[in-house]
Scaffold this motif. Structure first.
Motif, short mmCIF file in Angstrom:
data_model
loop_
_atom_site.label_atom_id
_atom_site.label_comp_id
_atom_site.label_asym_id
_atom_site.label_seq_id
_atom_site.Cartn_x
_atom_site.Cartn_y
_atom_site.Cartn_z
N THR A 139 3.90 62.67 -1.71
CA THR A 139 4.54 63.97 -1.54
C THR A 139 4.98 64.48 -2.90
O THR A 139 5.59 63.74 -3.68
CB THR A 139 5.76 63.88 -0.61
OG1 THR A 139 5.35 63.39 0.66
CG2 THR A 139 6.41 65.25 -0.43
N LYS A 177 6.83 61.41 -4.93
CA LYS A 177 7.29 60.17 -4.31
C LYS A 177 6.24 59.66 -3.34
O LYS A 177 5.45 60.43 -2.79
CB LYS A 177 8.62 60.37 -3.59
CG LYS A 177 8.58 61.37 -2.45
CD LYS A 177 9.94 61.51 -1.79
CE LYS A 177 9.86 62.49 -0.62
NZ LYS A 177 11.16 62.65 0.07
N MET A 178 6.25 58.33 -3.15
CA MET A 178 5.36 57.71 -2.17
C MET A 178 6.19 57.26 -0.98
O MET A 178 7.32 56.78 -1.12
CB MET A 178 4.65 56.52 -2.78
CG MET A 178 3.61 56.89 -3.82
SD MET A 178 2.06 57.48 -3.09
CE MET A 178 1.38 55.94 -2.51
N SER A 179 5.62 57.39 0.23
CA SER A 179 6.32 57.01 1.45
C SER A 179 5.69 55.77 2.05
O SER A 179 4.46 55.67 2.15
CB SER A 179 6.28 58.14 2.48
OG SER A 179 6.86 59.30 1.97
N GLY A 180 6.51 54.81 2.45
CA GLY A 180 6.04 53.64 3.18
C GLY A 180 5.16 52.74 2.35
O GLY A 180 5.13 52.80 1.11
N ALA A 219 -2.01 62.34 2.19
CA ALA A 219 -1.92 61.01 2.78
C ALA A 219 -3.30 60.58 3.26
O ALA A 219 -4.14 61.41 3.61
CB ALA A 219 -0.94 61.00 3.95
N ASP A 240 0.61 57.65 0.94
CA ASP A 240 1.20 58.92 1.40
C ASP A 240 2.03 59.48 0.25
O ASP A 240 3.15 59.05 -0.01
CB ASP A 240 2.08 58.67 2.63
CG ASP A 240 2.48 59.98 3.33
OD1 ASP A 240 2.41 61.03 2.68
OD2 ASP A 240 2.88 59.93 4.51
N ARG A 273 1.59 67.51 0.30
CA ARG A 273 1.45 66.14 0.81
C ARG A 273 -0.03 65.76 0.83
O ARG A 273 -0.88 66.56 1.24
CB ARG A 273 2.01 66.03 2.22
CG ARG A 273 1.91 64.61 2.80
CD ARG A 273 2.13 64.58 4.29
NE ARG A 273 2.04 63.23 4.83
CZ ARG A 273 1.70 62.94 6.08
NH1 ARG A 273 1.44 63.91 6.94
NH2 ARG A 273 1.62 61.68 6.50
#
Length: 659
Positions: free
Chosen positions: A572, A563-566, A584, A570, A582
């Motif tokens: 994970t 998954k990508m964050s924001g 990023a 980033d 992770r």
């Protein structure tokens, strides 16, 4: 998994803890006749049956702490690799000293050496031998053994809370042993034990504190010494503690801790300068030597060959229980203020800095009192034997301006009282909120009031004896919790070592940034982009590269979740029941080096990086351990993907070794 909070609290911990406290207080109130003998027999049973366990445990904690500090694990950060300490060293030490054993030091610094002088635990004869033995035993009770308990609990909390982002509660240390079951009944039970141990440990200190304040008020203003006055004092000072804990760590506890240290230093300097100065420094040196010479022998003494082992139970075993019962409170508190420090810095700092400060304080006050006893100045022995809490004020009476210094002593006891209470309340508040620091104000107030209520109730039930018994008893189950926590810590550190080994042995995948054309690589090295350029690189190149990796993982690896964050870059990758991966790319600002600036742009006396437009940014790589301090600005999409794969390959090697 995570802990399910309701309105800022964790009901599975808060409710049992609150009910247990309520039942204990109610039982003492409803059945006062049996309370005192019950606590007396409880104390005797625990010390005689489990004294050996306490003694072995504290020695073991010290050996493990030193072993970890001087091992390869000592360089590990308590937090991400890039983090720096939140508090300065001076503020850190001030909070360690104030929260650690402030009230106890004021109470026992004169009383304990005098009591050991009057009733020696050995066969010493003559003033000099009795004084030396008294300080030897006092040093043992306030030395490395006790601070090792704090260090181990604090290290377990800080390592798992800040390094692995688990809840900042005792249960997290058991994660390597029982996994996600820390979020169930086992974890709840561990935290309930921590709450009760903290509550009764702090209540004991508050009991000592109000006894000493009452004795000081009687000495200065002839105010009656009675349980009623002491209960009123607990109520008044608990109000101050409640206000401080509501204010929070920076606004309340930090400032009070620094005030404590200043007042304590003023009183210490006064005693050292106007007391027997040369004797104090000479005794400090000799006390250290005597302590080191007997710390193993006396540290493991549980009275097995003594037909009357009551002294060991009343003093040494009580101290080990007191340190253990305080360890959830002080351990969590020093963990919170130690984020960003290395394990070696943390352990050695917690072990030696407060210990040496305690030792010098004990020498200054204890040896001064013993000096006056030897010189026949004042009837200190008789007054202390009759009323131990008055010991500090009786000693100060032998020095100039006793009224002023005694009043300062009372103020110091009160401020230490407040910091101990509000620090304890804050810690209990965090535990009963599942490690969250964003808790409702009413819960902080509840635990601050509960501490005062428990202290007042136990004083009514049986005075200091009841407080001591409750402390030793509540320490028993928590001793096993600490042992299991240390086992979890050692397993966690072992897994981290395997992770490092996995990174070392994993081969790099050809095609990374090192293989870019040399002119492009040189241009990337010499570039000093601004924030706009870095953001454009992340949005246009880095994020699409990480999205490609994420889609490929999702399409072909059923055992992993990506998954990508924001909005940034980033990524994970999650593997069930195993540490996550992770990768990023984070924009980090730096001062532009002098060689990269035109001299015409710098005014006289100005240095590079002083102006906002003289900063540049790097696209730095962050892994689950934190920042890696290298820049990939200038990499193309394919090169970024290969860099991700290199790091992911190292992570998979680590998982293979760790299984």
């Amino acid at each position: 998994m995570s802990l399910q909070l309701r309105k800022g609290i964790l009901p599975a911990v808060f409710i049992p803890s609150a009910v247990a406290v309520f039942l204990i207080v109610l039982s003492v109130v409803l059945f006062p006749a049996w309370a005192a003998p019950f606590f007396k027999h409880l104390n005797m049973w625990v010390t005689q049956t489990f004294g050996w366990l306490y003694a072995l445990s504290v020695v073991g904690f010290l050996l493990v702490a030193l072993g970890i500090a001087f091992s390869r694990f000592g360089a590990i950060k308590l937090g991400a690799d890039h983090e720096t300490p939140r508090f300065s060293f001076a503020s850190w030490v001030a909070m360690l000293f104030s929260a650690g054993m402030g009230i106890g030091l004021l109470f026992f610094s004169v009383a304990e050496p005098v009591m050991h002088y009057m009733a020696p635990p050995g066969d010493a004869v003559g003033h000099q031998a009795l004084a030396s033995q008294a300080m030897q035993v006092t040093f043992l009770h306030w030395g490395l053994h006790g601070w090792a308990v704090y260090a181990m609990i604090g290290l377990c909390l800080a390592y798992f809370g800040f390094r692995h982002n688990l809840p900042l509660t005792i249960r997290s240390a058991l994660y390597p042993l029982i996994g996600d079951r820390i979020y169930g009944p086992i974890g709840h039970a561990v935290d309930v034990f921590a709450v009760l141990g903290t509550l009764f440990g702090v209540a004991t200190s508050l009991g000592f504190g109000v006894n000493q304040v009452n004795a000081g008020l009687h000495y200065l203003f002839d105010i009656e010494v009675s349980v009623t006055i002491q209960v009123l004092l607990i109520g008044g000072i608990t109000v101050l503690a409640t206000a401080s804990v509501v204010a929070g760590l920076d606004a309340g506890i930090k400032r009070l801790s620094e005030l404590n240290l200043i007042l304590a230093l003023c009183l210490l300097v006064f005693v050292v300068v106007l007391g027997p100065t040369v004797l104090i420094f000479s005794s400090f040196t000799e006390n250290l030597g005597n302590y080191l010479a007997v710390m193993v022998d006396r540290g493991l003494n549980v009275g097995a060959y003594d037909p009357d082992s009551s002294w060991v139970g009343d003093w040494t075993i009580f101290y080990w229980g007191w340190w253990i019962s305080w360890s959830p409170f002080v351990g969590m508190f020093i963990a919170r203020i130690s984020r960003g420090r290395t394990i070696r810095e943390f352990v050695l700092g917690v072990l030696f800095v407060p210990t040496l400060m305690c030792f010098f304080w004990l020498t200054a006050f204890g040896n001064t009192a013993l000096y006056f006893i030897g010189s026949g100045a004042g009837d200190i022995v008789a007054m202390v034997s009759e009323n131990m809490p008055v010991a500090l004020f009786v000693m100060l009476e032998q020095l100039p301006m006793p009224g002023i210094t005694s009043f300062l002593g009372i103020i110091l006891v009160i401020t230490f009282f407040v910091t101990s209470s509000d620090s304890g309340s804050l810690v209990i508040d965090i535990i009963t909120a599942g490690g969250s620091t964003k808790t409702p104000v009413w819960q902080r107030v509840f635990w601050a009031v509960a501490e005062g209520l428990v202290a007042a109730t136990l004083l009514l039930a049986g005075g200091l004896g009841a407080l001591q018994a409750a402390t030793v008893a509540t320490a028993l189950p928590f001793t096993f919790v600490i042992i299991l926590s240390i086992a979890g810590l050692l397993r966690g550190l072992s897994m981290e070592a395997r992770k490092a080994k996995g990174a070392d042995v994993a081969p790099d995948i050809i095609g990374g940034g090192v293989n870019m054309p040399w002119r492009l690589r040189l241009h990337s090295i010499l570039a000093h982009p601004d924030s706009t350029q870095i953001r454009q690189f992340i949005n246009d190149t880095a994020r699409p590269a990480l999205l490609d990796v994420m889609k490929e993982i999702q399409a072909h690896d059923n055992a992993a979740q990506a998954k990508m964050s924001g909005d940034g870059a980033d990524l994970t990758i999650l593997h069930e029941d195993e540490p996550e991966f992770r990768f990023a790319i984070v924009p980090i600002s730096h001062k532009t080096p002098v060689f990269a600036l035109s001299g015409a742009n710098l005014e006289d006396g100005e240095e590079a990086g002083d102006k906002e437009d003289e900063k540049y940014f790097r696209a730095e790589v962050y892994l689950s351990d934190g920042g890696q301090d290298y820049d990939i600005y200038g990499y193309n999409r394919e090169q970024i993907i290969h860099e991700v794969l290199n790091q992911y390959n190292r992570h998979l090697h680590y998982l293979s070794i760790a299984r």
